[in-house]
Design a protein around this motif. Structure first.
Motif, PDB file in Angstrom:
ATOM      1  N   VAL A 193       0.856  -1.186   0.000  1.00 63.05           N
ATOM      2  CA  VAL A 193       0.000   0.000   0.000  1.00 63.05           C
ATOM      3  C   VAL A 193       0.890   1.235   0.000  1.00 63.05           C
ATOM      4  O   VAL A 193       1.823   1.349   0.816  1.00 63.05           O
ATOM      5  N   ARG A 194       0.623   2.151  -0.889  1.00 61.83           N
ATOM      6  CA  ARG A 194       1.433   3.364  -0.976  1.00 61.83           C
ATOM      7  C   ARG A 194       0.836   4.436  -0.071  1.00 61.83           C
ATOM      8  O   ARG A 194      -0.371   4.692  -0.094  1.00 61.83           O
ATOM      9  N   ILE A 195       1.671   5.058   0.766  1.00 64.04           N
ATOM     10  CA  ILE A 195       1.228   6.087   1.706  1.00 64.04           C
ATOM     11  C   ILE A 195       1.938   7.388   1.361  1.00 64.04           C
ATOM     12  O   ILE A 195       3.177   7.449   1.316  1.00 64.04           O
ATOM     13  N   PHE A 196       1.166   8.414   1.117  1.00 67.20           N
ATOM     14  CA  PHE A 196       1.701   9.742   0.812  1.00 67.20           C
ATOM     15  C   PHE A 196       1.292  10.684   1.946  1.00 67.20           C
ATOM     16  O   PHE A 196       0.107  10.925   2.169  1.00 67.20           O
ATOM     17  N   GLU A 197       2.289  11.219   2.645  1.00 66.05           N
ATOM     18  CA  GLU A 197       2.024  12.142   3.747  1.00 66.05           C
ATOM     19  C   GLU A 197       2.329  13.566   3.300  1.00 66.05           C
ATOM     20  O   GLU A 197       2.881  13.805   2.221  1.00 66.05           O
ATOM     21  N   GLY A 198       1.916  14.537   4.107  1.00 63.68           N
ATOM     22  CA  GLY A 198       2.105  15.932   3.721  1.00 63.68           C
ATOM     23  C   GLY A 198       1.373  16.295   2.454  1.00 63.68           C
ATOM     24  O   GLY A 198       1.783  17.187   1.709  1.00 63.68           O
ATOM     25  N   THR A 199       0.245  15.628   2.204  1.00 64.73           N
ATOM     26  CA  THR A 199      -0.520  15.825   0.966  1.00 64.73           C
ATOM     27  C   THR A 199      -1.968  16.126   1.327  1.00 64.73           C
ATOM     28  O   THR A 199      -2.735  15.238   1.685  1.00 64.73           O
ATOM     29  N   ARG A 200      -2.337  17.377   1.252  1.00 61.82           N
ATOM     30  CA  ARG A 200      -3.689  17.819   1.624  1.00 61.82           C
ATOM     31  C   ARG A 200      -4.662  17.541   0.483  1.00 61.82           C
ATOM     32  O   ARG A 200      -4.391  17.865  -0.682  1.00 61.82           O
ATOM     33  N   VAL A 201      -5.785  16.933   0.807  1.00 61.28           N
ATOM     34  CA  VAL A 201      -6.841  16.695  -0.177  1.00 61.28           C
ATOM     35  C   VAL A 201      -7.805  17.870  -0.144  1.00 61.28           C
ATOM     36  O   VAL A 201      -8.330  18.238   0.908  1.00 61.28           O
ATOM     37  N   ARG A 202      -8.033  18.456  -1.317  1.00 61.18           N
ATOM     38  CA  ARG A 202      -8.929  19.608  -1.390  1.00 61.18           C
ATOM     39  C   ARG A 202     -10.362  19.195  -1.622  1.00 61.18           C
ATOM     40  O   ARG A 202     -11.289  19.758  -1.044  1.00 61.18           O
ATOM     41  N   SER A 203     -10.563  18.174  -2.473  1.00 63.85           N
ATOM     42  CA  SER A 203     -11.924  17.731  -2.767  1.00 63.85           C
ATOM     43  C   SER A 203     -11.882  16.300  -3.276  1.00 63.85           C
ATOM     44  O   SER A 203     -10.842  15.820  -3.740  1.00 63.85           O
ATOM     45  N   ILE A 204     -13.028  15.642  -3.164  1.00 62.78           N
ATOM     46  CA  ILE A 204     -13.162  14.304  -3.719  1.00 62.78           C
ATOM     47  C   ILE A 204     -14.401  14.269  -4.604  1.00 62.78           C
ATOM     48  O   ILE A 204     -15.346  15.037  -4.415  1.00 62.78           O
ATOM     49  N   ALA A 205     -14.361  13.399  -5.575  1.00 62.09           N
ATOM     50  CA  ALA A 205     -15.504  13.184  -6.468  1.00 62.09           C
ATOM     51  C   ALA A 205     -15.423  11.739  -6.947  1.00 62.09           C
ATOM     52  O   ALA A 205     -14.424  11.040  -6.706  1.00 62.09           O
ATOM     53  N   ARG A 206     -16.454  11.282  -7.606  1.00 62.81           N
ATOM     54  CA  ARG A 206     -16.425   9.932  -8.136  1.00 62.81           C
ATOM     55  C   ARG A 206     -15.228   9.767  -9.061  1.00 62.81           C
ATOM     56  O   ARG A 206     -15.076  10.476 -10.051  1.00 62.81           O
ATOM     57  N   GLY A 207     -14.332   8.861  -8.697  1.00 65.02           N
ATOM     58  CA  GLY A 207     -13.185   8.558  -9.537  1.00 65.02           C
ATOM     59  C   GLY A 207     -12.009   9.488  -9.405  1.00 65.02           C
ATOM     60  O   GLY A 207     -10.999   9.298 -10.092  1.00 65.02           O
ATOM     61  N   VAL A 209      -9.521  12.268  -6.731  1.00 63.18           N
ATOM     62  CA  VAL A 209      -9.127  12.931  -5.488  1.00 63.18           C
ATOM     63  C   VAL A 209      -8.188  14.072  -5.878  1.00 63.18           C
ATOM     64  O   VAL A 209      -7.102  13.842  -6.421  1.00 63.18           O
ATOM     65  N   ASP A 210      -8.622  15.291  -5.619  1.00 61.25           N
ATOM     66  CA  ASP A 210      -7.825  16.463  -5.958  1.00 61.25           C
ATOM     67  C   ASP A 210      -6.984  16.852  -4.747  1.00 61.25           C
ATOM     68  O   ASP A 210      -7.516  17.173  -3.684  1.00 61.25           O
ATOM     69  N   THR A 211      -5.658  16.807  -4.883  1.00 68.40           N
ATOM     70  CA  THR A 211      -4.757  17.110  -3.775  1.00 68.40           C
ATOM     71  C   THR A 211      -3.864  18.296  -4.112  1.00 68.40           C
ATOM     72  O   THR A 211      -3.806  18.750  -5.260  1.00 68.40           O
ATOM     73  N   THR A 212      -3.148  18.757  -3.101  1.00 72.24           N
ATOM     74  CA  THR A 212      -2.193  19.851  -3.304  1.00 72.24           C
ATOM     75  C   THR A 212      -0.970  19.416  -4.098  1.00 72.24           C
ATOM     76  O   THR A 212      -0.154  20.255  -4.486  1.00 72.24           O
ATOM     77  N   HIS A 213      -0.820  18.118  -4.342  1.00 72.67           N
ATOM     78  CA  HIS A 213       0.367  17.617  -5.044  1.00 72.67           C
ATOM     79  C   HIS A 213       0.029  16.810  -6.301  1.00 72.67           C
ATOM     80  O   HIS A 213       0.896  16.114  -6.832  1.00 72.67           O
ATOM     81  N   GLY A 214      -1.206  16.902  -6.742  1.00 73.19           N
ATOM     82  CA  GLY A 214      -1.569  16.184  -7.953  1.00 73.19           C
ATOM     83  C   GLY A 214      -2.949  15.574  -7.857  1.00 73.19           C
ATOM     84  O   GLY A 214      -3.601  15.590  -6.802  1.00 73.19           O
TER      85      GLY A 214
END
Length: 427
Positions: A193-207, A209-214
Protein backbone atom coordinates in the motif's frame (compact mmCIF):
# COMPACT_ATOMS: atom_id res chain seq x y z
CA UNK A 1 3.05 20.35 6.47
CA UNK A 2 -0.14 22.37 6.55
CA UNK A 3 -0.91 22.17 10.27
CA UNK A 4 1.70 22.47 13.03
CA UNK A 5 0.54 20.77 16.23
CA UNK A 6 1.11 23.02 19.26
CA UNK A 7 1.88 20.06 21.54
CA UNK A 8 2.03 16.37 20.64
CA UNK A 9 0.07 13.88 22.69
CA UNK A 10 1.86 11.93 25.39
CA UNK A 11 1.50 8.90 23.10
CA UNK A 12 3.28 10.54 20.17
CA UNK A 13 5.86 12.20 22.42
CA UNK A 14 6.77 8.82 23.90
CA UNK A 15 7.71 7.52 20.43
CA UNK A 16 10.04 10.36 19.53
CA UNK A 17 10.12 12.61 16.46
CA UNK A 18 8.07 11.77 13.38
CA UNK A 19 9.86 11.20 10.10
CA UNK A 20 7.18 11.97 7.50
CA UNK A 21 6.85 9.89 4.36
CA UNK A 22 7.23 11.77 1.07
CA UNK A 23 4.21 13.53 -0.40
CA UNK A 24 2.47 12.58 -3.61
CA UNK A 25 4.84 13.26 -6.48
CA UNK A 26 2.24 14.11 -9.14
CA UNK A 27 -0.78 12.61 -10.82
CA UNK A 28 -1.50 8.98 -10.00
CA UNK A 29 -3.97 6.25 -10.96
CA UNK A 30 -4.92 3.45 -8.54
CA UNK A 31 -7.83 1.12 -7.88
CA UNK A 32 -8.58 2.52 -4.41
CA UNK A 33 -7.63 5.93 -3.01
CA UNK A 34 -8.05 6.36 0.75
CA UNK A 35 -8.24 9.91 2.09
CA UNK A 36 -6.95 9.96 5.67
CA UNK A 37 -4.09 8.11 7.38
CA UNK A 38 -5.75 7.29 10.69
CA UNK A 39 -7.25 4.07 11.99
CA UNK A 40 -10.17 4.03 9.54
CA UNK A 41 -8.04 4.44 6.44
CA UNK A 42 -5.30 2.11 7.64
CA UNK A 43 -7.62 -0.71 8.77
CA UNK A 44 -9.44 -0.44 5.44
CA UNK A 45 -6.16 -0.82 3.58
CA UNK A 46 -5.07 -3.65 5.89
CA UNK A 47 -8.14 -5.83 5.35
CA UNK A 48 -8.65 -4.88 1.69
CA UNK A 49 -5.06 -5.81 0.85
CA UNK A 50 -5.82 -9.25 2.30
CA UNK A 51 -9.20 -9.68 0.64
CA UNK A 52 -8.19 -8.35 -2.78
CA UNK A 53 -4.40 -8.31 -3.10
CA UNK A 54 -4.66 -7.57 -6.80
CA UNK A 55 -5.95 -4.04 -6.09
CA UNK A 56 -3.58 -1.08 -6.07
CA UNK A 57 -4.23 1.07 -2.98
CA UNK A 58 -2.94 4.52 -2.04
CA UNK A 59 -3.44 6.48 1.19
CA UNK A 60 -3.12 10.26 1.21
CA UNK A 61 -2.67 12.10 4.50
CA UNK A 62 -2.40 15.85 5.06
CA UNK A 63 0.14 15.53 7.89
CA UNK A 64 1.39 12.06 8.93
CA UNK A 65 -0.30 8.82 9.86
CA UNK A 66 -1.67 9.13 13.37
CA UNK A 67 -1.61 12.93 13.41
CA UNK A 68 -5.34 13.08 14.15
CA UNK A 69 -7.44 11.29 16.74
CA UNK A 70 -5.67 7.98 16.08
CA UNK A 71 -2.49 9.32 17.68
CA UNK A 72 -4.00 11.29 20.54
CA UNK A 73 -7.14 9.49 21.79
CA UNK A 74 -7.73 8.01 25.22
CA UNK A 75 -6.51 4.56 24.25
CA UNK A 76 -9.85 2.81 24.75
CA UNK A 77 -10.62 -0.01 22.32
CA UNK A 78 -14.19 -0.32 23.50
CA UNK A 79 -17.46 -1.89 22.48
CA UNK A 80 -19.24 1.40 23.18
CA UNK A 81 -21.58 2.82 20.55
CA UNK A 82 -23.02 6.34 20.84
CA UNK A 83 -26.56 5.16 19.96
CA UNK A 84 -28.14 3.00 22.64
CA UNK A 85 -29.22 -0.55 21.92
CA UNK A 86 -32.79 0.44 22.85
CA UNK A 87 -32.81 3.17 20.20
CA UNK A 88 -31.24 0.88 17.62
CA UNK A 89 -33.89 -1.73 18.44
CA UNK A 90 -36.72 0.73 17.85
CA UNK A 91 -35.21 1.74 14.50
CA UNK A 92 -33.81 -1.53 13.16
CA UNK A 93 -35.25 -4.35 15.24
CA UNK A 94 -33.82 -6.33 18.13
CA UNK A 95 -31.72 -8.78 16.11
CA UNK A 96 -29.90 -6.13 14.08
CA UNK A 97 -29.35 -3.95 17.16
CA UNK A 98 -27.86 -6.90 19.01
CA UNK A 99 -25.68 -7.71 16.00
CA UNK A 100 -24.30 -4.15 15.99
CA UNK A 101 -23.25 -4.32 19.61
CA UNK A 102 -21.88 -7.86 19.26
CA UNK A 103 -19.80 -6.78 16.26
CA UNK A 104 -18.29 -3.89 18.24
CA UNK A 105 -17.52 -6.17 21.18
CA UNK A 106 -15.82 -8.52 18.75
CA UNK A 107 -13.83 -5.63 17.30
CA UNK A 108 -12.17 -5.12 20.70
CA UNK A 109 -10.73 -8.63 20.44
CA UNK A 110 -9.92 -8.24 16.76
CA UNK A 111 -7.75 -5.18 17.43
CA UNK A 112 -5.74 -7.23 19.91
CA UNK A 113 -5.58 -10.26 17.62
CA UNK A 114 -4.44 -8.29 14.59
CA UNK A 115 -1.87 -6.31 16.56
CA UNK A 116 -0.39 -9.51 18.00
CA UNK A 117 -0.42 -11.25 14.62
CA UNK A 118 1.49 -8.35 13.03
CA UNK A 119 3.95 -7.91 15.89
CA UNK A 120 2.57 -4.49 16.88
CA UNK A 121 3.32 -4.02 20.58
CA UNK A 122 0.69 -1.43 21.49
CA UNK A 123 0.42 -2.18 25.24
CA UNK A 124 -2.92 -3.92 24.66
CA UNK A 125 -4.56 -5.00 27.95
CA UNK A 126 -8.16 -6.17 27.95
CA UNK A 127 -9.17 -5.35 31.51
CA UNK A 128 -12.65 -4.07 30.67
CA UNK A 129 -14.09 -0.70 31.66
CA UNK A 130 -15.94 0.65 34.69
CA UNK A 131 -18.31 3.59 34.84
CA UNK A 132 -18.56 4.77 38.43
CA UNK A 133 -21.59 6.25 40.17
CA UNK A 134 -20.46 8.92 42.63
CA UNK A 135 -23.64 10.90 43.24
CA UNK A 136 -27.16 9.71 44.10
CA UNK A 137 -28.39 10.88 40.68
CA UNK A 138 -25.68 8.90 38.92
CA UNK A 139 -26.53 5.83 41.00
CA UNK A 140 -30.20 6.10 40.07
CA UNK A 141 -29.29 6.10 36.38
CA UNK A 142 -27.22 2.96 36.80
CA UNK A 143 -29.62 0.85 38.83
CA UNK A 144 -30.88 -2.10 36.80
CA UNK A 145 -28.10 -1.81 34.20
CA UNK A 146 -26.34 -4.95 33.02
CA UNK A 147 -23.03 -5.29 34.83
CA UNK A 148 -24.09 -3.17 37.82
CA UNK A 149 -21.81 -3.45 40.87
CA UNK A 150 -22.36 -2.28 44.42
CA UNK A 151 -20.04 0.27 46.03
CA UNK A 152 -17.64 -2.30 47.46
CA UNK A 153 -17.22 -4.24 44.21
CA UNK A 154 -16.86 -1.07 42.12
CA UNK A 155 -14.30 0.39 44.53
CA UNK A 156 -12.28 -2.81 44.35
CA UNK A 157 -11.77 -2.14 40.63
CA UNK A 158 -11.31 1.64 40.81
CA UNK A 159 -10.72 3.18 44.22
CA UNK A 160 -12.08 6.64 43.60
CA UNK A 161 -13.53 8.80 46.37
CA UNK A 162 -17.23 8.53 47.19
CA UNK A 163 -18.06 5.52 45.01
CA UNK A 164 -21.69 4.46 45.39
CA UNK A 165 -21.72 1.82 42.66
CA UNK A 166 -20.63 1.22 39.11
CA UNK A 167 -21.26 -0.58 35.84
CA UNK A 168 -18.55 -2.90 34.55
CA UNK A 169 -18.18 -4.20 31.00
CA UNK A 170 -15.51 -6.64 29.84
CA UNK A 171 -15.66 -5.26 26.31
CA UNK A 172 -12.79 -2.78 26.48
CA UNK A 173 -9.02 -2.83 26.23
CA UNK A 174 -6.51 -0.15 27.15
CA UNK A 175 -3.76 0.44 24.62
CA UNK A 176 -1.15 2.90 23.37
CA UNK A 177 -2.90 4.48 20.37
CA UNK A 178 0.18 5.92 18.67
CA UNK A 179 2.03 2.61 18.80
CA UNK A 180 -0.98 0.99 17.14
CA UNK A 181 -1.38 3.55 14.35
CA UNK A 182 2.35 3.73 13.57
CA UNK A 183 2.66 -0.04 13.58
CA UNK A 184 -0.37 -0.44 11.36
CA UNK A 185 0.98 2.09 8.85
CA UNK A 186 4.24 0.17 8.64
CA UNK A 187 2.40 -3.12 8.12
CA UNK A 188 0.20 -1.92 5.26
CA UNK A 189 3.14 -0.18 3.58
CA UNK A 190 5.10 -3.43 3.72
CA UNK A 191 2.15 -5.07 1.93
CA UNK A 192 2.48 -2.70 -0.99
CA UNK A 193 0.00 0.00 0.00
CA UNK A 194 1.43 3.36 -0.98
CA UNK A 195 1.23 6.09 1.71
CA UNK A 196 1.70 9.74 0.81
CA UNK A 197 2.02 12.14 3.75
CA UNK A 198 2.10 15.93 3.72
CA UNK A 199 -0.52 15.83 0.97
CA UNK A 200 -3.69 17.82 1.62
CA UNK A 201 -6.84 16.69 -0.18
CA UNK A 202 -8.93 19.61 -1.39
CA UNK A 203 -11.92 17.73 -2.77
CA UNK A 204 -13.16 14.30 -3.72
CA UNK A 205 -15.50 13.18 -6.47
CA UNK A 206 -16.42 9.93 -8.14
CA UNK A 207 -13.19 8.56 -9.54
CA UNK A 208 -10.99 11.47 -8.46
CA UNK A 209 -9.13 12.93 -5.49
CA UNK A 210 -7.83 16.46 -5.96
CA UNK A 211 -4.76 17.11 -3.78
CA UNK A 212 -2.19 19.85 -3.30
CA UNK A 213 0.37 17.62 -5.04
CA UNK A 214 -1.57 16.18 -7.95
CA UNK A 215 -4.73 14.43 -9.06
CA UNK A 216 -5.42 10.81 -8.13
CA UNK A 217 -7.77 8.81 -10.31
CA UNK A 218 -9.33 5.81 -8.61
CA UNK A 219 -12.13 3.34 -9.13
CA UNK A 220 -13.12 3.76 -5.49
CA UNK A 221 -12.48 6.77 -3.24
CA UNK A 222 -12.65 6.29 0.53
CA UNK A 223 -13.34 9.27 2.82
CA UNK A 224 -11.78 8.57 6.22
CA UNK A 225 -11.16 12.01 7.70
CA UNK A 226 -13.25 11.86 10.91
CA UNK A 227 -12.78 15.14 12.84
CA UNK A 228 -11.15 16.82 9.84
CA UNK A 229 -14.00 16.07 7.41
CA UNK A 230 -15.21 19.68 7.64
CA UNK A 231 -12.04 20.81 5.86
CA UNK A 232 -13.01 18.92 2.72
CA UNK A 233 -14.81 20.97 0.08
CA UNK A 234 -18.56 20.44 0.30
CA UNK A 235 -18.40 18.60 3.65
CA UNK A 236 -18.37 21.45 6.18
CA UNK A 237 -21.73 20.39 7.65
CA UNK A 238 -21.22 16.61 7.46
CA UNK A 239 -19.48 16.12 10.83
CA UNK A 240 -19.03 18.74 13.52
CA UNK A 241 -15.41 18.96 14.78
CA UNK A 242 -15.84 19.01 18.56
CA UNK A 243 -12.73 19.14 20.70
CA UNK A 244 -11.68 16.63 23.35
CA UNK A 245 -8.64 17.40 25.51
CA UNK A 246 -6.34 15.19 27.57
CA UNK A 247 -3.62 15.26 30.20
CA UNK A 248 -1.09 12.63 31.30
CA UNK A 249 0.56 12.59 34.70
CA UNK A 250 4.10 11.71 35.56
CA UNK A 251 4.36 8.02 36.56
CA UNK A 252 2.63 7.55 39.92
CA UNK A 253 4.23 5.73 42.83
CA UNK A 254 3.01 2.26 43.82
CA UNK A 255 1.45 3.71 46.98
CA UNK A 256 -0.99 5.65 44.80
CA UNK A 257 -1.80 2.60 42.70
CA UNK A 258 -2.51 0.52 45.79
CA UNK A 259 -5.37 2.91 46.51
CA UNK A 260 -6.47 3.65 42.92
CA UNK A 261 -6.45 0.04 41.72
CA UNK A 262 -6.96 -0.50 37.99
CA UNK A 263 -4.78 -3.58 38.44
CA UNK A 264 -5.73 -5.05 35.07
CA UNK A 265 -5.51 -1.60 33.46
CA UNK A 266 -9.29 -1.24 33.39
CA UNK A 267 -10.37 1.99 31.73
CA UNK A 268 -12.61 4.23 33.81
CA UNK A 269 -15.14 7.04 33.72
CA UNK A 270 -18.14 8.07 35.78
CA UNK A 271 -21.81 8.65 35.11
CA UNK A 272 -21.64 12.45 34.82
CA UNK A 273 -23.16 14.01 31.70
CA UNK A 274 -19.94 15.73 30.54
CA UNK A 275 -17.82 12.89 29.20
CA UNK A 276 -14.61 11.99 31.03
CA UNK A 277 -12.36 9.00 30.33
CA UNK A 278 -9.13 7.62 31.73
CA UNK A 279 -6.69 4.74 31.75
CA UNK A 280 -3.66 3.49 33.64
CA UNK A 281 -0.87 3.45 31.10
CA UNK A 282 1.64 0.65 30.78
CA UNK A 283 4.24 2.92 32.45
CA UNK A 284 1.91 3.73 35.39
CA UNK A 285 0.65 7.18 34.43
CA UNK A 286 -2.93 8.34 34.49
CA UNK A 287 -3.96 9.42 30.99
CA UNK A 288 -7.20 11.35 31.45
CA UNK A 289 -9.43 13.33 29.15
CA UNK A 290 -12.79 14.91 28.68
CA UNK A 291 -15.01 17.25 26.76
CA UNK A 292 -15.66 20.86 27.71
CA UNK A 293 -13.75 22.80 25.06
CA UNK A 294 -15.99 24.96 22.87
CA UNK A 295 -17.10 24.28 19.32
CA UNK A 296 -15.69 26.95 17.00
CA UNK A 297 -17.77 28.97 14.55
CA UNK A 298 -17.88 27.63 11.01
CA UNK A 299 -16.39 24.27 12.05
CA UNK A 300 -12.99 25.94 12.13
CA UNK A 301 -9.99 23.82 13.10
CA UNK A 302 -6.87 25.63 14.31
CA UNK A 303 -3.75 24.56 16.25
CA UNK A 304 -4.55 26.98 19.08
CA UNK A 305 -7.86 25.20 19.74
CA UNK A 306 -5.96 22.10 20.86
CA UNK A 307 -5.08 23.80 24.15
CA UNK A 308 -7.63 25.29 26.54
CA UNK A 309 -5.95 26.00 29.89
CA UNK A 310 -9.25 26.07 31.78
CA UNK A 311 -10.14 22.58 30.53
CA UNK A 312 -6.70 21.22 31.41
CA UNK A 313 -7.05 22.69 34.92
CA UNK A 314 -10.50 21.15 35.24
CA UNK A 315 -9.18 17.73 34.23
CA UNK A 316 -6.44 17.93 36.84
CA UNK A 317 -8.95 19.09 39.47
CA UNK A 318 -11.18 16.14 38.57
CA UNK A 319 -8.32 13.68 39.10
CA UNK A 320 -7.64 15.29 42.48
CA UNK A 321 -11.30 15.12 43.46
CA UNK A 322 -11.63 11.52 42.27
CA UNK A 323 -8.47 10.04 43.76
CA UNK A 324 -7.32 12.42 46.49
CA UNK A 325 -4.00 13.16 44.78
CA UNK A 326 -2.50 16.26 43.18
CA UNK A 327 -0.39 14.73 40.42
CA UNK A 328 2.28 16.42 38.38
CA UNK A 329 1.00 16.84 34.81
CA UNK A 330 3.61 15.93 32.23
CA UNK A 331 1.63 16.37 29.00
CA UNK A 332 -1.39 18.35 27.80
CA UNK A 333 -2.93 18.00 24.34
CA UNK A 334 -6.18 17.83 22.39
CA UNK A 335 -7.88 17.95 19.04
CA UNK A 336 -11.17 17.51 17.19
CA UNK A 337 -13.32 14.44 16.83
CA UNK A 338 -16.22 13.96 14.42
CA UNK A 339 -19.84 14.14 15.55
CA UNK A 340 -22.74 13.50 13.15
CA UNK A 341 -25.99 15.37 13.63
CA UNK A 342 -27.82 12.29 14.97
CA UNK A 343 -24.75 10.86 16.78
CA UNK A 344 -24.97 7.75 14.58
CA UNK A 345 -21.65 6.58 13.09
CA UNK A 346 -21.89 5.23 9.57
CA UNK A 347 -20.12 3.17 6.93
CA UNK A 348 -21.07 2.98 3.29
CA UNK A 349 -20.29 2.81 -0.40
CA UNK A 350 -22.30 4.52 -3.12
CA UNK A 351 -21.41 5.67 -6.64
CA UNK A 352 -17.74 4.86 -6.21
CA UNK A 353 -17.32 6.84 -2.98
CA UNK A 354 -16.97 5.01 0.33
CA UNK A 355 -16.96 6.54 3.78
CA UNK A 356 -16.77 5.72 7.47
CA UNK A 357 -16.70 7.76 10.64
CA UNK A 358 -18.65 9.93 13.01
CA UNK A 359 -17.57 7.79 15.96
CA UNK A 360 -18.32 10.49 18.59
CA UNK A 361 -15.09 9.69 20.40
CA UNK A 362 -15.41 5.90 20.52
CA UNK A 363 -13.50 5.12 17.35
CA UNK A 364 -10.59 2.84 18.25
CA UNK A 365 -12.49 -0.45 17.95
CA UNK A 366 -15.22 1.01 15.73
CA UNK A 367 -12.64 2.04 13.12
CA UNK A 368 -11.41 -1.55 12.99
CA UNK A 369 -14.96 -2.77 12.39
CA UNK A 370 -15.43 -0.02 9.79
CA UNK A 371 -12.24 -1.03 7.99
CA UNK A 372 -13.34 -4.65 7.76
CA UNK A 373 -16.77 -3.57 6.57
CA UNK A 374 -15.40 -1.23 3.92
CA UNK A 375 -13.08 -3.96 2.70
CA UNK A 376 -16.08 -6.25 2.18
CA UNK A 377 -18.10 -3.51 0.46
CA UNK A 378 -15.27 -2.54 -1.89
CA UNK A 379 -14.40 -6.17 -2.68
CA UNK A 380 -18.09 -6.91 -3.32
CA UNK A 381 -18.30 -9.49 -0.54
CA UNK A 382 -21.66 -10.07 1.12
CA UNK A 383 -21.09 -10.70 4.82
CA UNK A 384 -22.67 -10.27 8.22
CA UNK A 385 -20.77 -7.00 8.51
CA UNK A 386 -22.35 -5.45 5.40
CA UNK A 387 -25.84 -5.89 6.88
CA UNK A 388 -25.16 -4.09 10.18
CA UNK A 389 -27.42 -1.10 10.96
CA UNK A 390 -24.76 1.54 10.42
CA UNK A 391 -24.05 0.42 6.85
CA UNK A 392 -25.54 2.88 4.40
CA UNK A 393 -26.83 5.17 7.15
CA UNK A 394 -26.96 8.84 6.19
CA UNK A 395 -27.05 11.43 8.97
CA UNK A 396 -28.68 14.70 8.04
CA UNK A 397 -26.34 17.65 7.76
CA UNK A 398 -25.71 20.00 10.64
CA UNK A 399 -27.56 23.32 10.55
CA UNK A 400 -25.88 26.32 8.91
CA UNK A 401 -24.15 28.94 11.03
CA UNK A 402 -24.84 30.64 13.37
CA UNK A 403 -27.44 28.03 14.37
CA UNK A 404 -24.79 25.30 14.53
CA UNK A 405 -22.50 27.32 16.81
CA UNK A 406 -25.33 28.40 19.11
CA UNK A 407 -26.83 24.92 19.37
CA UNK A 408 -23.63 22.95 20.03
CA UNK A 409 -22.25 25.39 22.59
CA UNK A 410 -25.64 25.77 24.30
CA UNK A 411 -25.74 21.99 24.70
CA UNK A 412 -22.21 22.10 26.14
CA UNK A 413 -23.21 24.67 28.75
CA UNK A 414 -26.41 22.80 29.58
CA UNK A 415 -24.41 19.62 30.17
CA UNK A 416 -22.09 21.45 32.56
CA UNK A 417 -25.10 22.84 34.44
CA UNK A 418 -26.77 19.43 34.74
CA UNK A 419 -23.64 18.00 36.36
CA UNK A 420 -23.41 20.95 38.74
CA UNK A 421 -27.02 20.49 39.83
CA UNK A 422 -26.42 16.79 40.54
CA UNK A 423 -23.50 17.34 42.91
CA UNK A 424 -24.47 16.79 46.55
CA UNK A 425 -24.70 20.05 48.45
CA UNK A 426 -22.30 20.47 51.34
CA UNK A 427 -24.14 21.68 54.44
Amino acid sequence: MGYAMTAPSYWLHSLGPVTPRPPLGGDLEVDVAIVGGGYTGLWTAYYLSQAAPQLSIAIVEAEYCGFGASGRNGGWASGLFPVSEAKLTRRYGASRAAAMHAALAGAVDEVGRAAAAEGIDCDYAKGGTITLARTPAQLRRQRGSAGFLDAEAASEICGAEGVLGGVYSPDCAALHPAKLVRGLAAVVEARGVRIFEGTRVRSIARGAVDTTHGLIKAGTVVRALEGYTARLAGHRRALAPVYSLMIATEPLPESNWERIGLRRRETFSDERHMVIYGQRTADDRLAFGGRGAPYHFGSRIEPSYDRVPGVFDSLRDTLTEMFGIRPEIAHRWGGPLGIPRDWMPSVGLADGIAWAGGYVGDGVAAANLAGRTLADLIAGTDSDLTTLPWVGHRSRRWEPEPIRWIGINAALHATTLRDALERPRVS
